[in-house]
Enzyme design. Structure first.
Site, PDB file in Angstrom:
ATOM      1  N   LYS A  59       1.653   6.557   1.039  1.00 30.28           N
ATOM      2  CA  LYS A  59       0.963   4.861   1.835  1.00 30.28           C
ATOM      3  C   LYS A  59      -0.064   5.250   1.882  1.00 30.28           C
ATOM      4  O   LYS A  59      -1.067   6.109   2.728  1.00 30.28           O
ATOM      5  CB  LYS A  59       1.767   5.823   3.630  1.00 30.28           C
ATOM      6  CG  LYS A  59       1.184   3.851   4.580  1.00 30.28           C
ATOM      7  CD  LYS A  59       2.091   3.924   5.882  1.00 30.28           C
ATOM      8  CE  LYS A  59       1.932   2.727   6.132  1.00 30.28           C
ATOM      9  NZ  LYS A  59       2.850   2.213   7.656  1.00 30.28           N
ATOM     10  N   ASP A 114      11.462  -6.121   7.275  1.00 24.57           N
ATOM     11  CA  ASP A 114      10.664  -5.540   6.337  1.00 24.57           C
ATOM     12  C   ASP A 114      10.069  -4.250   6.663  1.00 24.57           C
ATOM     13  O   ASP A 114       9.999  -3.198   5.711  1.00 24.57           O
ATOM     14  CB  ASP A 114       9.645  -5.923   5.812  1.00 24.57           C
ATOM     15  CG  ASP A 114       8.628  -6.920   6.903  1.00 24.57           C
ATOM     16  OD1 ASP A 114       8.838  -7.565   7.432  1.00 24.57           O
ATOM     17  OD2 ASP A 114       7.233  -6.477   6.521  1.00 24.57           O
ATOM     18  N   ARG A 118       1.022  -1.293  -0.144  1.00 24.87           N
ATOM     19  CA  ARG A 118       0.167  -0.472   0.279  1.00 24.87           C
ATOM     20  C   ARG A 118       1.496   1.139   0.294  1.00 24.87           C
ATOM     21  O   ARG A 118       0.344   2.386   0.618  1.00 24.87           O
ATOM     22  CB  ARG A 118      -0.573   0.243   1.025  1.00 24.87           C
ATOM     23  CG  ARG A 118      -0.307  -0.377   2.544  1.00 24.87           C
ATOM     24  CD  ARG A 118      -0.929   0.046   3.685  1.00 24.87           C
ATOM     25  NE  ARG A 118      -0.916  -0.102   4.809  1.00 24.87           N
ATOM     26  CZ  ARG A 118      -1.450   0.059   6.320  1.00 24.87           C
ATOM     27  NH1 ARG A 118      -2.619   0.750   6.201  1.00 24.87           N
ATOM     28  NH2 ARG A 118      -0.949  -0.354   7.354  1.00 24.87           N
ATOM     29  N   ARG A 174      14.762  -1.442   2.708  1.00 24.33           N
ATOM     30  CA  ARG A 174      14.376  -1.918   3.290  1.00 24.33           C
ATOM     31  C   ARG A 174      15.234  -3.469   3.723  1.00 24.33           C
ATOM     32  O   ARG A 174      15.981  -4.111   2.658  1.00 24.33           O
ATOM     33  CB  ARG A 174      13.230  -2.830   4.028  1.00 24.33           C
ATOM     34  CG  ARG A 174      12.433  -1.719   4.170  1.00 24.33           C
ATOM     35  CD  ARG A 174      10.396  -1.834   3.319  1.00 24.33           C
ATOM     36  NE  ARG A 174       9.864  -0.878   3.249  1.00 24.33           N
ATOM     37  CZ  ARG A 174       9.000  -0.610   4.474  1.00 24.33           C
ATOM     38  NH1 ARG A 174       8.603  -1.079   5.084  1.00 24.33           N
ATOM     39  NH2 ARG A 174       8.016   0.355   3.757  1.00 24.33           N
ATOM     40  N   ASP A 189      -6.430  -4.079   0.812  1.00 27.25           N
ATOM     41  CA  ASP A 189      -7.491  -3.089   0.055  1.00 27.25           C
ATOM     42  C   ASP A 189      -6.427  -2.169  -0.531  1.00 27.25           C
ATOM     43  O   ASP A 189      -6.149  -1.288  -0.740  1.00 27.25           O
ATOM     44  CB  ASP A 189      -8.281  -2.940   0.609  1.00 27.25           C
ATOM     45  CG  ASP A 189      -7.429  -2.048   1.359  1.00 27.25           C
ATOM     46  OD1 ASP A 189      -6.430  -1.658   2.227  1.00 27.25           O
ATOM     47  OD2 ASP A 189      -8.777  -1.491   2.627  1.00 27.25           O
ATOM     48  N   GLY A 190      -5.117  -2.264   0.687  1.00 27.24           N
ATOM     49  CA  GLY A 190      -4.026  -1.080   0.106  1.00 27.24           C
ATOM     50  C   GLY A 190      -3.995   0.336   0.492  1.00 27.24           C
ATOM     51  O   GLY A 190      -3.838   1.743  -0.002  1.00 27.24           O
TER      52      GLY A 190
HETATM   53  P1  AMP Z   1       3.614  -4.028   7.796  1.00 24.10           P
HETATM   54  O1  AMP Z   1       2.952  -5.224   9.384  1.00 24.10           O
HETATM   55  O2  AMP Z   1       2.034  -2.756   8.532  1.00 24.10           O
HETATM   56  O3  AMP Z   1       4.944  -3.876   8.389  1.00 24.10           O
HETATM   57  O4  AMP Z   1       2.996  -4.285   6.528  1.00 24.10           O
HETATM   58  C1  AMP Z   1       3.422  -5.692   6.200  1.00 24.10           C
HETATM   59  C2  AMP Z   1       3.514  -6.235   4.731  1.00 24.10           C
HETATM   60  O5  AMP Z   1       1.467  -6.055   4.489  1.00 24.10           O
HETATM   61  C3  AMP Z   1       3.589  -4.941   4.064  1.00 24.10           C
HETATM   62  O6  AMP Z   1       4.320  -5.240   2.789  1.00 24.10           O
HETATM   63  C4  AMP Z   1       2.341  -4.257   3.693  1.00 24.10           C
HETATM   64  O7  AMP Z   1       2.415  -3.545   2.408  1.00 24.10           O
HETATM   65  C5  AMP Z   1       1.337  -4.869   3.271  1.00 24.10           C
HETATM   66  N1  AMP Z   1       0.421  -4.008   3.819  1.00 24.10           N
HETATM   67  C6  AMP Z   1      -0.385  -3.695   4.715  1.00 24.10           C
HETATM   68  N2  AMP Z   1      -1.063  -3.524   4.905  1.00 24.10           N
HETATM   69  C7  AMP Z   1      -2.229  -3.111   3.804  1.00 24.10           C
HETATM   70  C8  AMP Z   1      -3.231  -2.814   3.089  1.00 24.10           C
HETATM   71  N3  AMP Z   1      -3.856  -2.216   3.961  1.00 24.10           N
HETATM   72  N4  AMP Z   1      -3.080  -3.351   1.644  1.00 24.10           N
HETATM   73  C9  AMP Z   1      -1.829  -4.042   1.084  1.00 24.10           C
HETATM   74  N5  AMP Z   1      -1.035  -4.598   1.756  1.00 24.10           N
HETATM   75  C10 AMP Z   1      -0.949  -4.110   2.924  1.00 24.10           C
HETATM   76 MG    MG Z   2       5.979  -2.373   6.972  1.00 23.82          MG
END
Ligand code: AMP
Ligand code: MG
Length: 483
Positions: free
Chosen positions: A89, A236, A69, A166, A101-102
């Site tokens: 973001k 990540d 996203r 990252r 959903d991004g």
């Molecule tokens: P995070 O734990 O927030 O660092 O996210 C882990 C992974 O999930 C990353 O690759 C994010 O891009 C993906 N991600 C988190 N929320 C969303 C979302 N609403 N839509 C698409 N990808 C997401």
């Molecule tokens: Mg993340």
């Protein structure tokens, strides 16, 4: 490409980040700005992209993740010749969105916006935030993952950083055996983000990894200094530049507790709790080292980097602690002094931020426990621990007596490293609650306070300890990854 949103509305912007991009306040209020940073159109020269990365999440290899996203808009070179990458973001789906959903919700975007800027003003390396824009569209989230999905307002933050690379960007290439591409990414990173490293290829690689280790160690020590808990230190979410990145279920320590984490997803193991952050940083660097193995000129370069992490951590920790306690120089037995009071603070539920500001007020020749009273949450714990704290204060005063210093200059020094204002969890939540009612005044007040966190002159309600109502309130002491 970002996906268009229906009714974008500018909620906040950072004047400091506008400056970095040579933009004016008038620019920020223009409709072009609004449309561009809501993801409704690309400005001339922008090119959008999403990147691929993988990562270790909660100790396990999670495979491919990527910018699910986050959408890059390109790089801007400012008048000073600095290069800043811009990234939206919450701007819609990308090839890496997997089943999501991004999008991002207002509460999490507001938290990211405020905290990135607050971190910067605390002097801690971080990605920055240019703007916070409400999309006008609803986003469905099950905030507590308890089967109660609800529609929430969506919002987009424009993040700004010299690089968003990252650890996971390298890990995915190693995991898939794409070694040639891995080598190209290393070369690219060296030539874009570490231009100042010179020498042969092997020398540059060694110095680069050493520097990543060093910066990561220094970053974690800074988090410990101010009581910040990242909350999701997956690989990540680790920046190759040693920046704080990806503000999710982060939190600020109120009552001192090394075992505390705000992240409900981590409730069981507390892997990413306050006091574990240096251990986790080391573990993450080991995963990065493994990923770099196929392109490392020699394994010993990676080992040397990790050893350098340990050394840097040790020396930076003692320097930081000495400064927090107003000690001009760290002596070996200071560790006992510090550990004793940390233990007491934990038992007696003493507020970390308040404690260190009040400690600066303690008189070396007349230490009085009363000075620290405001840092206690509960009278009963103050009373039951009074004798122990008094005895500790005696030792502390004696220790101060060993240095040639006076109360006034010690106070000045301590107040430069112990912030008066931090973005306490409940404050961010108050700003969110008000913003949901279209009241942005709290966001503005918090931004103002965040600009000078070490000064004394803050409205009392912005530096008050966590109120009781915030103890168990969702968003204040408990946050999920649902954002
Ligand atoms: P995070 O734990 O927030 O660092 O996210 C882990 C992974 O999930 C990353 O690759 C994010 O891009 C993906 N991600 C988190 N929320 C969303 C979302 N609403 N839509 C698409 N990808 C997401
Ligand atoms: Mg993340």
């Amino acid at each position: 490409m970002p996906t268009s949103v229906s009714r974008p509305f500018l909620l906040a912007y950072s004047s400091e980040v506008l400056d970095l991009l040579d933009l004016s306040e008038a620019d920020a209020r223009s409709s072009e700005f609004l449309q561009a940073f809501a993801g409704n159109r690309l400005l001339e020269g922008m090119a959008s992209y999403a990147t691929r990365y993988g990562g270790h999440q909660f100790g396990q290899w999670a495979g491919q993740l990527g910018d699910g996203r986050a959408i890059g808009l390109g790089e801007a070179i400012n008048r000073k010749g600095e290069r800043w990458e811009l990234q939206l973001k919450g701007a819609g789906m990308t090839p890496y969105s997997r089943r999501a959903d991004g999008r991002a919700v207002l509460r999490s975007s507001l938290r990211e916006f405020l905290c990135s800027e607050a971190m910067h003003h605390l002097g801690i390396p971080t990605t920055r935030a240019l703007s916070l824009i409400a999309t006008g569209d609803g986003v469905v989230r099950d905030m507590l993952y308890d089967g109660n999905p609800a529609v929430e307002p969506g919002a987009i933050v424009c993040r700004v950083s010299p690089s968003f690379t990252r650890f996971g960007h390298f890990e995915i290439l190693a995991a898939r055996g794409e070694h040639e591409l891995l080598q190209r990414l290393v070369n690219f990173t060296l030539s874009r983000d570490f231009t100042f490293i010179v020498g042969t290829d092997a020398e540059r690689f060694a110095e680069w990894f050493r520097l990543i280790c060093e910066r990561t160690a220094l970053l974690v020590v800074e988090w410990l200094r101010v009581g910040f808990v990242h909350g999701v230190m997956n690989t990540d979410n680790m920046s190759i530049l040693g920046l704080t990145i990806d503000y999710g279920p982060y939190g600020w320590v109120d009552n001192f507790d090394p075992g505390w984490t705000p992240n409900t997803t981590d409730e069981q193991f507390h892997r990413y709790c306050f006091g574990q952050q240096s251990v986790v940083a080391r573990w993450n660097l080991e995963r990065l080292a493994e990923a770099l193995m196929p392109v490392a000129p020699a394994r010993k370069m990676l080992d040397a980097g990790l050893a350098h992490f340990d050394d840097t951590l040790q020396s930076a920790l003692s320097t930081m602690l000495a400064a927090k306690f107003g000690l001009l120089k760290w002596q070996n037995d200071d560790a006992t002094l510090v550990e004793t009071v940390f233990e007491l603070m934990q038992q007696a539920e003493v507020d970390m931020t308040e404690f260190f500001r009040q400690l600066a007020e303690v008189k070396q020749h007349a230490p009085a426990l009363e000075t620290l009273r405001s840092a206690f949450y509960r009278d009963s714990l103050y009373e039951s621990h009074a004798a122990l704290f008094e005895s500790w204060l005696g030792r502390y005063a004696a220790r101060l007596g060993q240095q040639s210093d006076d109360d006034a200059s010690r106070r000045v020094r301590m107040n430069k490293v112990n912030p008066r204002f931090v973005l306490r969890n409940y404050l961010a939540q108050e700003a969110i609650d008000a913003a949901m009612q279209n009241d942005l005044s709290m966001v503005e007040r918090l931004m103002q306070a965040a600009r000078h966190p070490y000064d004394d002159d803050h409205p009392a309600n912005l530096t008050a300890k966590r109120p009781d109502w915030a103890l168990d309130k969702v968003g204040c002491s408990k946050l999920s990854c649902s954002s």
